[in-house]
Write an enzyme that holds these catalytic residues in place. Structure first.
Site, PDB file in Angstrom:
ATOM      1  N   LYS A 224       4.763   6.896   1.775  1.00 45.66           N
ATOM      2  CA  LYS A 224       4.567   5.924   1.238  1.00 45.66           C
ATOM      3  C   LYS A 224       5.605   6.466  -0.152  1.00 45.66           C
ATOM      4  O   LYS A 224       6.417   5.602  -0.558  1.00 45.66           O
ATOM      5  CB  LYS A 224       3.158   5.047   0.464  1.00 45.66           C
ATOM      6  CG  LYS A 224       2.475   4.498   0.939  1.00 45.66           C
ATOM      7  CD  LYS A 224       1.201   4.524   0.978  1.00 45.66           C
ATOM      8  CE  LYS A 224       0.415   3.701   1.314  1.00 45.66           C
ATOM      9  NZ  LYS A 224      -1.118   3.366   1.186  1.00 45.66           N
TER      10      LYS A 224
ATOM     11  N   GLN B 161      -5.715   5.914  -2.375  1.00 43.96           N
ATOM     12  CA  GLN B 161      -5.699   6.128  -0.993  1.00 43.96           C
ATOM     13  C   GLN B 161      -7.287   5.743  -0.333  1.00 43.96           C
ATOM     14  O   GLN B 161      -7.942   6.470  -0.813  1.00 43.96           O
ATOM     15  CB  GLN B 161      -5.037   6.639  -0.401  1.00 43.96           C
ATOM     16  CG  GLN B 161      -5.038   7.183   1.283  1.00 43.96           C
ATOM     17  CD  GLN B 161      -4.090   5.981   1.625  1.00 43.96           C
ATOM     18  OE1 GLN B 161      -3.085   5.274   1.052  1.00 43.96           O
ATOM     19  NE2 GLN B 161      -4.118   4.923   2.520  1.00 43.96           N
TER      20      GLN B 161
ATOM     21  N   ASP C 112      -1.780  -2.082  -5.165  1.00 43.18           N
ATOM     22  CA  ASP C 112      -2.582  -2.839  -3.391  1.00 43.18           C
ATOM     23  C   ASP C 112      -3.044  -4.579  -3.559  1.00 43.18           C
ATOM     24  O   ASP C 112      -3.220  -4.056  -2.639  1.00 43.18           O
ATOM     25  CB  ASP C 112      -4.076  -1.519  -3.769  1.00 43.18           C
ATOM     26  CG  ASP C 112      -3.454  -0.666  -2.365  1.00 43.18           C
ATOM     27  OD1 ASP C 112      -2.451  -0.785  -1.136  1.00 43.18           O
ATOM     28  OD2 ASP C 112      -4.046   0.445  -2.571  1.00 43.18           O
TER      29      ASP C 112
END
Ligand code: NAD
Length: 294
Positions: free
Chosen positions: A52, A96, A119
């Site tokens: 990422k 995460q 997200d």
């Protein structure tokens, strides 16, 4: 049969984002900024986060990584999120997952400012998605929509069968495919672990999305000729012939299913690469909102 190549489609998305970011910078604007929080050092999470960051930097974003020890308290993690919420130079925040057991993932998700929820897991984003209000779309389903767009796969009026109903993949995927969107307008069946007649339902699918996390689960006798098959599964399967000791397996028995399909995504090299493309697109949306652009 044609392969839906995540490498090619994701590179195309990155290229267009890179162009847009360089135009913004040429106008004297700051760079979009993604902040990632990584708790502990889970191997798969380390790999995802590194990827990422690499992709963010490649297209001209700023990228910050906040590393916290696996023993960090929930309170400290939440205060880290709050400080990123209050930092006007940060556009997108991503924590995460998975998190250590002593930390509530739901609390963490709900602490992220919905305007920075790249997200797309916050209840505000999920609610907007259901209502058809433009919002942050969870990165994996978003990536799949971008893949369908890149390869111009017809979806209108098709029957899509989604296997899996998780909040991060199956459920948002089913909502997107059924929505009135350029690559939506499907009739959608959503299957899960309590679906008794999965095989019959899959056989009706013009488009089948497998997101259950069971390697090789979807067999050739479950797929009709000419179907589009999207394999979301990523499972580490022990493999002594590999240096790492494992290989990555999808939810579809690719070798036997592929010849029956019109289009299919490979694993690896398919949906996984598109997920980051979705995340980067969300971050640019967050940036534009913050900067009052469009
Ligand atoms: P999850 O475990 O949260 O959900 C799995 C879903 O599958 C559940 O809704 C369950 O009801 C359903 N299911 C399980 N067994 C089933 C069965 N026998 N028949 C029908 N349905 C069944 O998983 P998830 O987070 O949605 O992830 C699914 C897979 O996708 C995993 O392999 C995961 O690693 C992968 N994944 C990939 C990406 C990517 O970027 N490609 C992103 C997220 C998840």
């Amino acid at each position: 049969m044609q392969i839906l190549d995540g490498k090619i489609a994701a590179a195309a998305v990155r290229e267009s984002l890179k162009t847009e970011v360089s135009q913004l910078k040429a106008q004297g604007k700051r760079a979009p900024h993604l902040a990632v929080i990584l708790v502990g050092n889970n191997g798969a999470s380390e790999t995802y986060v590194a990827s990422k960051q690499k992709n963010s930097l490649e297209i001209g974003f700023l990228s910050t990584l906040v590393r916290l020890d696996a023993t960090v308290s929930e309170e400290i993690l939440l205060s880290e999120i709050e400080s990123l919420n209050n930092d006007a130079t940060v556009d997108g925040i991503l924590v995460q997952l998975p998190l250590p057991k002593h930390i509530s993932e739901q609390k963490v998700i709900e602490t992220i400012n919905p305007n920075k929820d790249v997200d797309g897991f916050h209840p505000v984003s999920a609610g907007n998605l259901v209502l058809g209000i433009p919002t942050f779309i969870p990165a994996t389903p978003y990536g799949i929509m971008l893949m369908l767009e890149h390869y111009n796969i017809p979806t209108k009026g098709k029957h899509a069968v989604v296997i899996g109903r998780s909040n991060i993949v199956g459920r948002p995927m089913s909502i997107l495919l059924s929505s009135n969107l350029p690559y939506g307008n499907c009739t959608v069946t959503i299957c899960h672990s309590h679906t008794p007649n999965l095989k019959e339902l899959c056989l009706q699918g013009d488009i089948v999305v497998a997101a259950l996390g069971r390697p090789g689960f979807v067999k050739e006798d479950m797929i009709k000729d000419g179907a589009v098959v999207i394999d979301v599964g990523i499972t580490r399967v022990p493999d002594e012939t590999k240096k790492s000791g494992f290989r990555i397996a999808g939810d579809v028995d690719f070798e036997n299913v592929a010849p029956k399909t019109s289009y299919i995504t490979p694993v690896p090299g398919g949906v996984g690469l598109m997920t980051i493309a979705g995340l980067l697109k969300n971050t640019l949306v967050a940036y534009k909102k913050a900067e009052g652009i469009e």
